[in-house]
Write a protein that holds these residues in place. Structure first.
Motif, PDB file in Angstrom:
ATOM      1  N   LEU A  36      66.254 123.022 -52.474  1.00  0.00           N
ATOM      2  CA  LEU A  36      67.509 122.801 -51.767  1.00  0.00           C
ATOM      3  C   LEU A  36      68.128 121.510 -52.276  1.00  0.00           C
ATOM      4  O   LEU A  36      67.475 120.465 -52.285  1.00  0.00           O
ATOM      5  N   ARG A  38      71.370 119.050 -51.573  1.00  0.00           N
ATOM      6  CA  ARG A  38      72.305 118.859 -50.474  1.00  0.00           C
ATOM      7  C   ARG A  38      72.777 117.421 -50.389  1.00  0.00           C
ATOM      8  O   ARG A  38      72.253 116.543 -51.066  1.00  0.00           O
ATOM      9  N   GLY A  42      74.392 117.177 -44.848  1.00  0.00           N
ATOM     10  CA  GLY A  42      74.218 118.630 -44.869  1.00  0.00           C
ATOM     11  C   GLY A  42      75.505 119.421 -44.956  1.00  0.00           C
ATOM     12  O   GLY A  42      75.500 120.641 -44.843  1.00  0.00           O
ATOM     13  N   ALA A  45      75.554 122.046 -49.355  1.00  0.00           N
ATOM     14  CA  ALA A  45      74.166 122.347 -49.702  1.00  0.00           C
ATOM     15  C   ALA A  45      74.109 123.660 -50.480  1.00  0.00           C
ATOM     16  O   ALA A  45      74.940 124.549 -50.284  1.00  0.00           O
ATOM     17  N   TRP A  47      70.871 126.301 -52.107  1.00  0.00           N
ATOM     18  CA  TRP A  47      69.449 126.556 -52.329  1.00  0.00           C
ATOM     19  C   TRP A  47      69.278 127.399 -53.581  1.00  0.00           C
ATOM     20  O   TRP A  47      70.158 128.178 -53.948  1.00  0.00           O
ATOM     21  N   GLY A  60      74.619 126.699 -48.417  1.00  0.00           N
ATOM     22  CA  GLY A  60      74.116 126.386 -47.086  1.00  0.00           C
ATOM     23  C   GLY A  60      72.690 125.893 -47.079  1.00  0.00           C
ATOM     24  O   GLY A  60      72.004 125.851 -48.094  1.00  0.00           O
ATOM     25  N   LEU A  61      72.246 125.516 -45.872  1.00  0.00           N
ATOM     26  CA  LEU A  61      70.900 124.995 -45.686  1.00  0.00           C
ATOM     27  C   LEU A  61      69.906 126.132 -45.550  1.00  0.00           C
ATOM     28  O   LEU A  61      70.264 127.237 -45.160  1.00  0.00           O
ATOM     29  N   ARG A  62      68.662 125.845 -45.829  1.00  0.00           N
ATOM     30  CA  ARG A  62      67.607 126.852 -45.779  1.00  0.00           C
ATOM     31  C   ARG A  62      66.347 126.201 -45.231  1.00  0.00           C
ATOM     32  O   ARG A  62      66.045 125.058 -45.555  1.00  0.00           O
ATOM     33  N   ASP A  63      65.608 126.893 -44.412  1.00  0.00           N
ATOM     34  CA  ASP A  63      64.359 126.380 -43.855  1.00  0.00           C
ATOM     35  C   ASP A  63      63.213 126.622 -44.829  1.00  0.00           C
ATOM     36  O   ASP A  63      63.270 127.489 -45.681  1.00  0.00           O
ATOM     37  N   CYS A  65      61.824 124.948 -47.370  1.00  0.00           N
ATOM     38  CA  CYS A  65      61.985 124.743 -48.814  1.00  0.00           C
ATOM     39  C   CYS A  65      60.787 123.970 -49.356  1.00  0.00           C
ATOM     40  O   CYS A  65      60.235 123.106 -48.692  1.00  0.00           O
ATOM     41  N   THR A  68      63.297 119.484 -51.461  1.00  0.00           N
ATOM     42  CA  THR A  68      64.658 119.196 -51.010  1.00  0.00           C
ATOM     43  C   THR A  68      65.115 117.907 -51.671  1.00  0.00           C
ATOM     44  O   THR A  68      64.440 116.881 -51.575  1.00  0.00           O
ATOM     45  N   SER A  70      68.228 115.349 -51.600  1.00  0.00           N
ATOM     46  CA  SER A  70      69.351 115.007 -50.738  1.00  0.00           C
ATOM     47  C   SER A  70      70.079 113.788 -51.309  1.00  0.00           C
ATOM     48  O   SER A  70      69.475 112.738 -51.517  1.00  0.00           O
TER      49      SER A  70
END
Length: 146
Positions: A36, A38, A42, A45, A47, A60-63, A65, A68, A70
Motif C-alpha cells: 500500500l 499512501r 490516507g 492511496a 494498493w 484506496g486503503l486496504r487492510d 497489507c 505500507t 506512507s
C-alpha cells in the motif's frame, strides 16, 4: 494530483510488465505480496497485489497489507518518487526525517526497490538524458579518418 497520477501510471506499467515481460514474470514467481502506497492522512492511496504472473492494483486503503509506505503529503510523495529515479538515497533520507513511514515487512519494500523499480521506466533510468559511454572507452574511428 501528481501523486495520484504517478501511482496510476505505476499500476498500469506493472500490469503491462506482468503480462508482457518474461524477466519481470520470473521475478513474480512464488510471490504473494500486498503493498500500500499512501499519504499520511490516507486521502490518496493505492494498493498493489503481486502474485505469480500477475499484478493487481486499485485505489484506496486496504487492510492486512504486507508493506505500507506512507508519505507526509502528496507533494512530498510526488517529489520523492521523481527524485527516486536518480538517487535511491532520497527514500532513506525521507525515512530519517520521518516524512516517509514504513510499516510491515521491510523485505517486501527491498524486493520492490531492487527488482520492480528497475523495470518501471522503459529503457532504464536514462530516459531523459542521453546515455553516456562508460569511462575508458574510446569512440571508434571511421576508416577514412586514419
Amino acid at each position: 494530483m501528481g501523486f495520484w497520477l504517478i501511482m496510476l501510471f505505476v499500476s498500469l506499467r506493472l500490469r503491462w510488465l506482468a503480462w508482457r515481460n518474461p524477466v519481470f514474470r520470473r521475478a513474480l514467481q512464488r510471490r504473494n505480496t500486498l503493498m500500500l502506497w499512501r499519504t499520511h492522512d490516507g486521502r490518496i492511496a493505492r494498493w498493489f497485489h503481486f502474485t505469480e504472473n500477475r499484478v493487481r492494483s486499485g485505489p484506496g486503503l486496504r487492510d492486512r497489507c504486507h508493506v505500507t509506505v506512507s508519505f507526509h503529503d502528496a507533494e512530498y510523495g510526488t517529489a520523492t518518487l521523481i527524485q527516486l529515479l536518480k538517487n535511491q538515497r532520497v527514500f532513506v533520507t525521507g525515512m530519517r526525517q520521518r516524512k516517509i513511514r514504513l510499516s510491515g515487512n521491510p523485505k517486501g519494500l527491498i524486493w520492490f526497490m531492487n527488482v520492480v523499480a528497475g523495470h518501471l521506466i522503459p529503457g532504464g533510468v536514462q530516459l531523459w538524458r542521453k546515455p553516456s559511454r562508460p569511462q575508458g572507452t574510446v569512440k571508434p574511428r571511421r576508416r577514412d579518418q586514419g
